[in-house]
Design an enzyme around this catalytic site. Sequence first.
Site, mmCIF file in Angstrom:
data_model
loop_
_atom_site.group_PDB
_atom_site.id
_atom_site.type_symbol
_atom_site.label_atom_id
_atom_site.label_comp_id
_atom_site.label_asym_id
_atom_site.label_seq_id
_atom_site.Cartn_x
_atom_site.Cartn_y
_atom_site.Cartn_z
ATOM 1 C CB SER A 164 -0.966 -0.048 1.186
ATOM 2 O OG SER A 164 -2.015 0.886 1.021
ATOM 3 C CG ASP A 260 -6.562 -2.801 -4.039
ATOM 4 O OD1 ASP A 260 -7.172 -1.791 -3.646
ATOM 5 O OD2 ASP A 260 -5.328 -2.946 -3.896
ATOM 6 C CG HIS A 292 -5.695 -2.301 -0.287
ATOM 7 N ND1 HIS A 292 -4.785 -2.139 -1.302
ATOM 8 C CD2 HIS A 292 -5.239 -1.541 0.747
ATOM 9 C CE1 HIS A 292 -3.837 -1.305 -0.922
ATOM 10 N NE2 HIS A 292 -4.078 -0.934 0.319
#
Length: 319
Positions: A164, A260, A292
């Site tokens: 991320s 995601d 995600h």
Amino acid sequence: MGSSTKREIAHNFSPHGIIYKDGSIDRLSGNEIVPPSLDPKSNVLSKDVVYSQEENLSSRLFLPTSVDASRKLPLLLYYHGGGFCIETPFSLTYHSYLKTLVAEAEIIAVSVDYRRAPEHPIPIPYDDSWTALKWAASHVNGDGPEEWLNIHADFGRVYFAGDSAGGNIAHHMAMRYGQERLPGINVAGTVLIHPYFWGKERIGNEVNEREAVREGLDAMWHVACPTTSGCDDPLINPIKDATLPSLGGSKMLVFIAGNDVLRDRGWLYYETLNKNGWGGKVEIMEAKEEVHVFHLSNPSSVNAVAMRRKFVSFIHEER
């Protein structure tokens, strides 16, 4: 009437955090701290080591105890996710993930603690992460302050990785390394897990996402980087970076998840590296039905295990 002390909310990113108009934050997740230890299941030893005395910043180091004492191991520098605002290397989530990865890959890892937004906006997280790399590089001659790195780290096989926002950081570390280099350090490759890249123009399935989701990602970036030129800033949209072909390392692995919102940015990054003259080897792996950072919340799932196996093979395969 007395004046109210209630803070006004600027951005509500619940269940992760709330940003207030006075610049403060309530971090709602990623706050739990677990101590370093010898884990009897994985046989991985961990400890916390200060890498910046000036800023009092530490990294958590992980070392598999099952390897020969004189064996040199690939060195992984890992940058945690959390929108640049939450989480640390010392949380249960990242401690658990790194010890499992280190055991399976037989590597030594430095899980980097960087200062977080909004108190410490970008470029501070980037600068802290680069400082951690320079600290690691101070051990190339075997006379640095940390014996684990002096004895076990193979500085000819250094890897960056992150998920991320940490994937965004790992990308920028590879960019900076490609432009500045560090004596004695060879960055062999980078692993980006569901990297936080974004852009002004909606691409792919982004057009079908709820507006609140898209606006939330826009807002998160502006919280992390108040001085940004916007969502086409090369810091968040590397496709707009004319210097992208200078990316350091000779190979790149990008993980994406089918459900995601950041999926299409990962694909675009992969496709761009394949055709922009970078010259390295780039691979991509998609977990079709996953969300995600699913690998952190469900690490024993089939797709999470497959991700780690690919990560491990990427580190040990020849270019």
